[in-house]
Design a protein around this motif. Sequence first.
Motif, PDB file in Angstrom:
ATOM      1  N   MET A 342      26.662  39.486  31.738  1.00 37.84           N
ATOM      2  CA  MET A 342      27.881  39.292  32.254  1.00 37.84           C
ATOM      3  C   MET A 342      28.804  40.436  32.208  1.00 37.84           C
ATOM      4  N   ALA A 343      28.662  41.412  31.361  1.00 40.80           N
ATOM      5  CA  ALA A 343      29.536  42.792  31.039  1.00 40.80           C
ATOM      6  C   ALA A 343      29.028  43.651  32.384  1.00 40.80           C
ATOM      7  N   ARG A 344      27.856  43.644  32.805  1.00 40.96           N
ATOM      8  CA  ARG A 344      27.476  44.718  33.869  1.00 40.96           C
ATOM      9  C   ARG A 344      28.480  44.467  34.966  1.00 40.96           C
ATOM     10  N   PRO A 345      28.550  43.593  35.741  1.00 40.72           N
ATOM     11  CA  PRO A 345      29.440  43.552  37.027  1.00 40.72           C
ATOM     12  C   PRO A 345      31.005  43.479  36.514  1.00 40.72           C
ATOM     13  N   ALA A 346      31.403  43.254  35.195  1.00 41.89           N
ATOM     14  CA  ALA A 346      32.646  43.469  35.131  1.00 41.89           C
ATOM     15  C   ALA A 346      33.112  44.849  34.903  1.00 41.89           C
ATOM     16  N   LEU A 347      32.486  45.697  34.106  1.00 41.90           N
ATOM     17  CA  LEU A 347      32.326  47.073  33.791  1.00 41.90           C
ATOM     18  C   LEU A 347      32.068  47.730  35.173  1.00 41.90           C
ATOM     19  N   ILE A 348      31.174  47.376  35.777  1.00 46.36           N
ATOM     20  CA  ILE A 348      31.138  47.971  37.088  1.00 46.36           C
ATOM     21  C   ILE A 348      32.305  47.995  37.941  1.00 46.36           C
ATOM     22  N   GLY A 349      33.090  46.683  38.005  1.00 47.82           N
ATOM     23  CA  GLY A 349      34.429  46.598  38.902  1.00 47.82           C
ATOM     24  C   GLY A 349      35.272  47.362  38.209  1.00 47.82           C
ATOM     25  N   GLN A 350      35.359  47.486  36.642  1.00 50.58           N
ATOM     26  CA  GLN A 350      36.552  48.400  36.141  1.00 50.58           C
ATOM     27  C   GLN A 350      36.091  49.961  36.719  1.00 50.58           C
ATOM     28  N   ALA A 351      34.922  50.319  36.712  1.00 49.72           N
ATOM     29  CA  ALA A 351      34.757  51.848  37.265  1.00 49.72           C
ATOM     30  C   ALA A 351      35.046  52.102  38.582  1.00 49.72           C
ATOM     31  N   ILE A 352      35.003  51.168  39.410  1.00 56.50           N
ATOM     32  CA  ILE A 352      35.360  51.518  40.878  1.00 56.50           C
ATOM     33  C   ILE A 352      36.985  51.087  41.036  1.00 56.50           C
ATOM     34  N   THR A 353      37.638  50.527  40.070  1.00 55.33           N
ATOM     35  CA  THR A 353      38.848  50.041  40.428  1.00 55.33           C
ATOM     36  C   THR A 353      40.024  51.258  40.299  1.00 55.33           C
ATOM     37  N   PRO A 354      40.066  52.228  39.584  1.00 54.10           N
ATOM     38  CA  PRO A 354      40.912  53.166  40.042  1.00 54.10           C
ATOM     39  C   PRO A 354      40.662  53.951  41.218  1.00 54.10           C
ATOM     40  N   LEU A 355      39.630  54.161  41.915  1.00 54.85           N
ATOM     41  CA  LEU A 355      39.390  54.682  43.091  1.00 54.85           C
ATOM     42  C   LEU A 355      39.904  53.728  44.334  1.00 54.85           C
ATOM     43  N   MET A 356      39.572  52.418  44.204  1.00 58.59           N
ATOM     44  CA  MET A 356      39.968  51.666  45.124  1.00 58.59           C
ATOM     45  C   MET A 356      41.389  51.264  45.169  1.00 58.59           C
ATOM     46  N   CYS A 357      41.954  51.298  43.962  1.00 57.52           N
ATOM     47  CA  CYS A 357      43.468  50.953  43.785  1.00 57.52           C
ATOM     48  C   CYS A 357      44.193  52.452  44.227  1.00 57.52           C
ATOM     49  N   GLY A 358      43.888  53.483  43.762  1.00 53.75           N
ATOM     50  CA  GLY A 358      44.503  54.487  44.409  1.00 53.75           C
ATOM     51  C   GLY A 358      44.402  54.715  46.117  1.00 53.75           C
ATOM     52  N   TYR A 359      43.291  54.079  46.613  1.00 53.59           N
ATOM     53  CA  TYR A 359      43.351  54.150  47.878  1.00 53.59           C
ATOM     54  C   TYR A 359      44.284  53.155  48.442  1.00 53.59           C
TER      55      TYR A 359
END
Length: 403
Positions: A342-359
């Motif tokens: 379960m940790a994998r999708p959550a951490l991948i989501g966290q990894a791309i969040t700064p880029l998507m949120c900034g966009y």
Amino acid sequence: MERQRVKNHPEKPGVISIVLLGLVQILSWGGSFYIMAVLAAPVVRETGWSQQWVYGALSLGILVSGLLAPLSGRIISRYGGRSMLASSGLVMAAGLVIIGLSHALWLFLLAWVLVGVGMAMGLYDALFATLGTLYGGFARGAITGITLISGFCTTLVWPGTALLIEWLGWRDACLAYAAILALTVWPMYYWSLPATATLPKTTRAKASGHSAIAPFLFWLLCAIFTLASVIMTAISVQLITLLQASGYSLAAALAVSAILGPCQVASRLVDIAFKRGHPIWTTFFSTGLVALGLLMLALMPHFALLSMLLYGAGNGLRAIVRGTLPLAMVKPEEYALVVGRMARPALIGQAITPLMCGYVYQSMGPQATIWLLCALALINVLLVFLLKRALPTHRAPVTETLA
């Protein structure tokens, strides 16, 4: 199974062990996930590297952590987690040493890959999986206590690291923090956790890599935890900017943000109220408070302090639910495997969040960013409701109160 586990280990960790585990989580999170908040600006000033690349290094570390999380779960289910948790401090310390010595961007990025490996070995998911494997349902109180203590991580680590940087410069500050991790993490874990060599053989034998949890329930949990992690990461990255866009000065925005750590106390009180029931009710409170806090921030920004009190309490419960909800749904011998997957999708989501949120912030503005987070929070409430409807009817999970 729980009674068999009690014969092999104490029913639950002692108070001193819980305090030490909470403190070591503060050190581990502070030397990995949260250090970039105070490290990025001096790194950019000295090296001239772009801010996107510097923050991208953190995303790279989180991504590596997410990719390795299932492997960590398999290791814990087969061999126990104490040695891996203890070694995580040395791996993070090695990454920080390389960061401090980096004069080329590629070496800086490589260092964060190493820090990401340490994160997979030693942050919440690995610790919760170890506790669940060792103590089964009796781990619930320990998980709550650890998250209560470690919830003050940013309150303690950000000022402390900033002070180190001011005294020593960012490079020597990384070396100093690495020394702290290398000297403290190993003995604290070895003192706090029992020897995993005494785990029942049946626990190891059943850890085959496949969980009995229904696929629909598994992916519902993944979606809930991933959305919660994405929202948490977005707020961590953008809260100061969003508050300033709403008319707050930098000093006022920092003051409002500082309330998030102490809100862990409120989350502990809520969890105590529901400790004899199924953690799904704590999950409802967590997602509901997060959604309510963000909606208040969007609709009534002048009540930002109250909105962050609500959000902070809900986000504090998120860390507790992350460990206790799967614990109530699977057998102890399967728990580490499920948490790792379960940790994998959550951490991948966290990894791309700064880029998507900034966009989103750059292209659509602060209001659109807040409303997007509100929408994600409301979707998460609906997903929890769907999970509640899908859960099979069974007795309340075993907890330390039944000892």
